[in-house]
Write a protein that holds these residues in place. Structure first.
Motif, PDB file in Angstrom:
ATOM      1  N   GLN A  54       0.825  -1.208   0.000  1.00 28.77           N
ATOM      2  CA  GLN A  54       0.000   0.000   0.000  1.00 28.77           C
ATOM      3  C   GLN A  54       0.866   1.268   0.000  1.00 28.77           C
ATOM      4  OE1 GLN A  54      -3.279  -0.552  -0.324  1.00 28.77           O
ATOM      5  NE2 GLN A  54      -3.534   1.645  -0.639  1.00 28.77           N
ATOM      6  N   GLU A  55       1.953   1.251   0.791  1.00 28.87           N
ATOM      7  CA  GLU A  55       2.846   2.418   0.820  1.00 28.87           C
ATOM      8  C   GLU A  55       3.567   2.585  -0.518  1.00 28.87           C
ATOM      9  OE1 GLU A  55       5.778   2.377   3.992  1.00 28.87           O
ATOM     10  OE2 GLU A  55       6.773   4.173   3.200  1.00 28.87           O
ATOM     11  N   PHE A  56       3.922   1.441  -1.120  1.00 26.27           N
ATOM     12  CA  PHE A  56       4.630   1.458  -2.404  1.00 26.27           C
ATOM     13  C   PHE A  56       3.708   1.872  -3.558  1.00 26.27           C
ATOM     14  CE2 PHE A  56       6.416  -1.541  -5.885  1.00 26.27           C
ATOM     15  CZ  PHE A  56       7.233  -0.544  -6.404  1.00 26.27           C
ATOM     16  N   LEU A  57       2.396   1.628  -3.396  1.00 27.05           N
ATOM     17  CA  LEU A  57       1.432   1.789  -4.495  1.00 27.05           C
ATOM     18  C   LEU A  57       1.559   3.079  -5.318  1.00 27.05           C
ATOM     19  CD1 LEU A  57      -1.047   0.731  -6.092  1.00 27.05           C
ATOM     20  CD2 LEU A  57      -2.494   1.736  -4.302  1.00 27.05           C
ATOM     21  N   PRO A  58       1.542   4.274  -4.688  1.00 28.06           N
ATOM     22  CA  PRO A  58       1.597   5.483  -5.536  1.00 28.06           C
ATOM     23  C   PRO A  58       2.891   5.586  -6.339  1.00 28.06           C
ATOM     24  CG  PRO A  58       1.722   6.046  -3.189  1.00 28.06           C
ATOM     25  CD  PRO A  58       1.366   4.597  -3.266  1.00 28.06           C
ATOM     26  N   TYR A  59       3.977   5.054  -5.783  1.00 28.96           N
ATOM     27  CA  TYR A  59       5.260   5.110  -6.504  1.00 28.96           C
ATOM     28  C   TYR A  59       5.255   4.125  -7.678  1.00 28.96           C
ATOM     29  CZ  TYR A  59       6.253   7.661  -2.311  1.00 28.96           C
ATOM     30  OH  TYR A  59       6.179   8.578  -1.298  1.00 28.96           O
ATOM     31  N   ALA A  60       4.703   2.933  -7.418  1.00 31.57           N
ATOM     32  CA  ALA A  60       4.592   1.936  -8.491  1.00 31.57           C
ATOM     33  C   ALA A  60       3.701   2.477  -9.600  1.00 31.57           C
ATOM     34  CB  ALA A  60       4.011   0.629  -7.938  1.00 31.57           C
ATOM     35  N   GLN A  61       2.592   3.094  -9.218  1.00 33.82           N
ATOM     36  CA  GLN A  61       1.676   3.655 -10.225  1.00 33.82           C
ATOM     37  C   GLN A  61       2.347   4.762 -11.014  1.00 33.82           C
ATOM     38  OE1 GLN A  61      -1.613   4.602  -7.558  1.00 33.82           O
ATOM     39  NE2 GLN A  61      -2.869   3.018  -8.543  1.00 33.82           N
ATOM     40  N   SER A  62       3.121   5.588 -10.322  1.00 34.57           N
ATOM     41  CA  SER A  62       3.789   6.699 -10.998  1.00 34.57           C
ATOM     42  C   SER A  62       4.821   6.185 -12.013  1.00 34.57           C
ATOM     43  CB  SER A  62       4.421   7.593  -9.935  1.00 34.57           C
ATOM     44  OG  SER A  62       5.471   8.330 -10.471  1.00 34.57           O
ATOM     45  N   THR A  63       5.545   5.129 -11.636  1.00 37.55           N
ATOM     46  CA  THR A  63       6.518   4.553 -12.575  1.00 37.55           C
ATOM     47  C   THR A  63       5.792   4.005 -13.806  1.00 37.55           C
ATOM     48  OG1 THR A  63       8.045   4.000 -10.809  1.00 37.55           O
ATOM     49  CG2 THR A  63       8.291   2.773 -12.866  1.00 37.55           C
ATOM     50  N   MET A  64       4.725   3.238 -13.572  1.00 36.17           N
ATOM     51  CA  MET A  64       3.972   2.664 -14.693  1.00 36.17           C
ATOM     52  C   MET A  64       3.379   3.779 -15.562  1.00 36.17           C
ATOM     53  SD  MET A  64       4.201  -0.590 -14.849  1.00 36.17           S
ATOM     54  CE  MET A  64       4.446  -2.107 -13.924  1.00 36.17           C
ATOM     55  N   ALA A  65       2.916   4.854 -14.925  1.00 37.17           N
ATOM     56  CA  ALA A  65       2.284   5.950 -15.670  1.00 37.17           C
ATOM     57  C   ALA A  65       3.296   6.712 -16.522  1.00 37.17           C
ATOM     58  CB  ALA A  65       1.582   6.902 -14.711  1.00 37.17           C
ATOM     59  N   SER A  66       4.588   6.572 -16.209  1.00 38.46           N
ATOM     60  CA  SER A  66       5.613   7.261 -17.003  1.00 38.46           C
ATOM     61  C   SER A  66       5.924   6.500 -18.286  1.00 38.46           C
ATOM     62  CB  SER A  66       6.903   7.422 -16.180  1.00 38.46           C
ATOM     63  OG  SER A  66       7.594   6.177 -16.073  1.00 38.46           O
ATOM     64  N   ILE A  67       5.545   5.240 -18.333  1.00 38.36           N
ATOM     65  CA  ILE A  67       5.910   4.390 -19.469  1.00 38.36           C
ATOM     66  C   ILE A  67       5.317   4.866 -20.810  1.00 38.36           C
ATOM     67  CG2 ILE A  67       5.859   2.019 -20.401  1.00 38.36           C
ATOM     68  CD1 ILE A  67       7.717   2.188 -18.011  1.00 38.36           C
ATOM     69  N   PRO A  68       4.032   5.226 -20.885  1.00 42.79           N
ATOM     70  CA  PRO A  68       3.482   5.645 -22.191  1.00 42.79           C
ATOM     71  C   PRO A  68       4.284   6.767 -22.851  1.00 42.79           C
ATOM     72  CG  PRO A  68       1.705   5.289 -20.650  1.00 42.79           C
ATOM     73  CD  PRO A  68       2.984   5.176 -19.853  1.00 42.79           C
ATOM     74  N   GLY A  69       4.776   7.716 -22.058  1.00 43.63           N
ATOM     75  CA  GLY A  69       5.577   8.805 -22.619  1.00 43.63           C
ATOM     76  C   GLY A  69       6.853   8.288 -23.261  1.00 43.63           C
ATOM     77  N   PHE A  70       7.491   7.332 -22.595  1.00 44.63           N
ATOM     78  CA  PHE A  70       8.718   6.748 -23.164  1.00 44.63           C
ATOM     79  C   PHE A  70       8.404   6.008 -24.464  1.00 44.63           C
ATOM     80  CE2 PHE A  70      10.145   7.117 -18.692  1.00 44.63           C
ATOM     81  CZ  PHE A  70      11.330   7.790 -18.906  1.00 44.63           C
ATOM     82  N   LEU A  71       7.291   5.264 -24.474  1.00 47.65           N
ATOM     83  CA  LEU A  71       6.933   4.513 -25.688  1.00 47.65           C
ATOM     84  C   LEU A  71       6.713   5.471 -26.852  1.00 47.65           C
ATOM     85  CD1 LEU A  71       4.437   1.787 -24.350  1.00 47.65           C
ATOM     86  CD2 LEU A  71       6.936   1.845 -24.265  1.00 47.65           C
ATOM     87  N   ALA A  72       6.011   6.586 -26.575  1.00 47.93           N
ATOM     88  CA  ALA A  72       5.724   7.561 -27.634  1.00 47.93           C
ATOM     89  C   ALA A  72       7.009   8.203 -28.147  1.00 47.93           C
ATOM     90  CB  ALA A  72       4.763   8.631 -27.116  1.00 47.93           C
ATOM     91  N   PHE A  73       7.994   8.362 -27.265  1.00 49.37           N
ATOM     92  CA  PHE A  73       9.269   8.940 -27.670  1.00 49.37           C
ATOM     93  C   PHE A  73      10.064   7.968 -28.548  1.00 49.37           C
ATOM     94  CE2 PHE A  73      13.869   9.388 -26.892  1.00 49.37           C
ATOM     95  CZ  PHE A  73      14.070  10.687 -27.363  1.00 49.37           C
ATOM     96  N   TYR A  74      10.096   6.698 -28.117  1.00 51.52           N
ATOM     97  CA  TYR A  74      10.962   5.737 -28.818  1.00 51.52           C
ATOM     98  C   TYR A  74      10.349   5.132 -30.086  1.00 51.52           C
ATOM     99  CZ  TYR A  74      14.389   5.870 -25.041  1.00 51.52           C
ATOM    100  OH  TYR A  74      15.353   6.275 -24.158  1.00 51.52           O
ATOM    101  N   ALA A  75       9.019   5.004 -30.151  1.00 52.66           N
ATOM    102  CA  ALA A  75       8.411   4.304 -31.302  1.00 52.66           C
ATOM    103  C   ALA A  75       8.824   4.887 -32.658  1.00 52.66           C
ATOM    104  CB  ALA A  75       6.890   4.260 -31.169  1.00 52.66           C
ATOM    105  N   PRO A  76       8.734   6.222 -32.864  1.00 53.79           N
ATOM    106  CA  PRO A  76       9.139   6.739 -34.185  1.00 53.79           C
ATOM    107  C   PRO A  76      10.633   6.560 -34.450  1.00 53.79           C
ATOM    108  CG  PRO A  76       8.440   8.536 -32.721  1.00 53.79           C
ATOM    109  CD  PRO A  76       8.158   7.271 -32.001  1.00 53.79           C
ATOM    110  N   ARG A  77      11.437   6.635 -33.401  1.00 55.90           N
ATOM    111  CA  ARG A  77      12.874   6.420 -33.586  1.00 55.90           C
ATOM    112  C   ARG A  77      13.133   4.975 -34.008  1.00 55.90           C
ATOM    113  NH1 ARG A  77      17.051   9.214 -29.727  1.00 55.90           N
ATOM    114  NH2 ARG A  77      16.465  11.384 -29.963  1.00 55.90           N
ATOM    115  N   ILE A  78      12.436   4.046 -33.376  1.00 56.38           N
ATOM    116  CA  ILE A  78      12.602   2.624 -33.720  1.00 56.38           C
ATOM    117  C   ILE A  78      12.230   2.409 -35.185  1.00 56.38           C
ATOM    118  CG2 ILE A  78      11.642   0.307 -33.334  1.00 56.38           C
ATOM    119  CD1 ILE A  78      11.430   1.095 -30.317  1.00 56.38           C
ATOM    120  N   ASP A  79      11.089   2.979 -35.605  1.00 57.49           N
ATOM    121  CA  ASP A  79      10.666   2.817 -37.000  1.00 57.49           C
ATOM    122  C   ASP A  79      11.656   3.455 -37.971  1.00 57.49           C
ATOM    123  OD1 ASP A  79       8.472   1.259 -36.515  1.00 57.49           O
ATOM    124  OD2 ASP A  79       7.048   2.927 -36.466  1.00 57.49           O
TER     125      ASP A  79
END
Ligand code: NDP
Length: 288
Positions: A198-223
């Motif tokens: 429960q204490e870890f939850l907001p930090y875990a959620q915040s890390t997971m929530a940062s992932i879409p931004g990274f995917l959007a950054f890397y996808a065009p570079r990968i292509d």
């Protein structure tokens, strides 16, 4: 295809939810399940119980299959193969792209059409338009039955290749399980250090929530085949994952998972890509 009637074969939690959704939408539903008792509640709600697989197939052109896997389908339908001609099998059992392509050829050999499906929600998501299912197979067959398929979930048609829907389903699973295990592993480290989930939850959620931004950054570079080390370098990545491995070990937690990640990073560096982005690891994966 305009007839509001469907057969559902396989009444596990999924098939039961699907039958319920069709009944709620006013469809005439014929059901069959190996364990007959699983049809009792649905029959009480108005579903017609077929006496056997042949009868279930004969009842309707549209036949939804919700079985454990494709082996279960062959076990059930091979002995009734003479009743397959003219049927449209909507196969919502999960399996591999290769097995889906085999099944489409097998169905065609018996005069039936095959639509591959990959349901992306648990039974509670059935009957909800915001849920989504991947489909692939002959486009005209999909379009002819689209209205009926939309009773189950929203639809996402991925093309004519019968393997495509299964592929999209499996890549989602690839990400899902690896991500969930990464969460569980981090939770093991926090637990070993007296931190509750429960204490870890907001930090875990915040890390997971940062992932879409990274995917959007890397996808065009990968292509574009760009793996410049301007934002991240593989050599730094090795050091970073190495710290994770040692933090796990120092906490008395099994480090096999981050060690496997470190190994992939190391292979990238050994191939001379230390100054490139971690996306260069795509080549390591390709090499197998
Ligand atoms: P179950 O495994 O609970 O249901 C399986 C069905 O297959 C039952 O009707 C079972 O019959 C039948 N079956 C299995 N083996 C045979 C066999 N050899 N011969 C005859 N019938 C057989 O699965 P679910 O209902 O949970 O799921 C169905 C499909 O949907 C699976 O492929 C699953 O991967 C997929 N799916 C499930 C999700 C979920 O959250 N449940 C989410 C997304 C996809 P019997 O009752 O007689 O055992």
């Amino acid at each position: 295809a305009d007839k509001r009637a469907v057969t559902v074969i396989g009444l596990g939690p999924m098939g039961q939810a699907m039958t319920g959704a069709y009944l709620d939408a006013g469809y005439e539903v014929t059901v069959w399940n190996r364990t007959a008792a699983k049809a009792d509640a649905l029959a009480a709600r108005g579903a017609r119980r077929a006496a056997g697989v042949e009868e279930a197939l004969a009842a309707n052109e549209l036949v939804v299959l919700s079985l454990t896997d494709y082996d279960a389908m062959y076990a059930l339908l091979e002995p009734a193969a003479g009743s397959l001609a003219g049927r449209v099998l909507v196969n919502l059992s999960s399996d591999t792209p290769e097995r889906a392509r085999e099944a489409a050829a097998w169905a065609a050999g018996h005069g039936a059409e095959h639509l591959t499906g990959g349901v992306q929600v648990p039974p509670s998501g059935i009957g909800k338009p915001e849920s989504s299912t991947f489909y692939s197979g002959p486009k005209e067959v999909f379009e002819a039955h689209e209205v009926a398929l939309k009773v189950l979930t929203g639809v996402d048609y991925r093309g004519t290749d019968p393997g495509r829907a299964a592929l999209f389903y499996q890549i989602q699973m690839d990400m899902f399980w690896t991500a969930m295990l990464s969460y569980l592993h981090a939770t093991a480290i926090t637990a070993a250090n007296g931190i509750t989930a429960q204490e870890f939850l907001p930090y875990a959620q915040s890390t997971m929530a940062s992932i879409p931004g990274f995917l959007a950054f890397y996808a065009p570079r990968i292509d574009a085949g760009r793996h410049d080390g301007d934002v991240d370098k593989l050599s730094m990545g090795v050091a970073s994952v190495d710290h994770v491995v040692h933090t796990a070990e120092g906490s008395g937690v099994d480090a096999a998972l981050p060690a496997a990640v470190r190994e992939v990073f190391r292979r990238g560096v050994e191939r001379g890509h230390g100054d490139d982005s971690f996306t260069r690891l795509l080549e390591v994966f390709k090499a197998g």
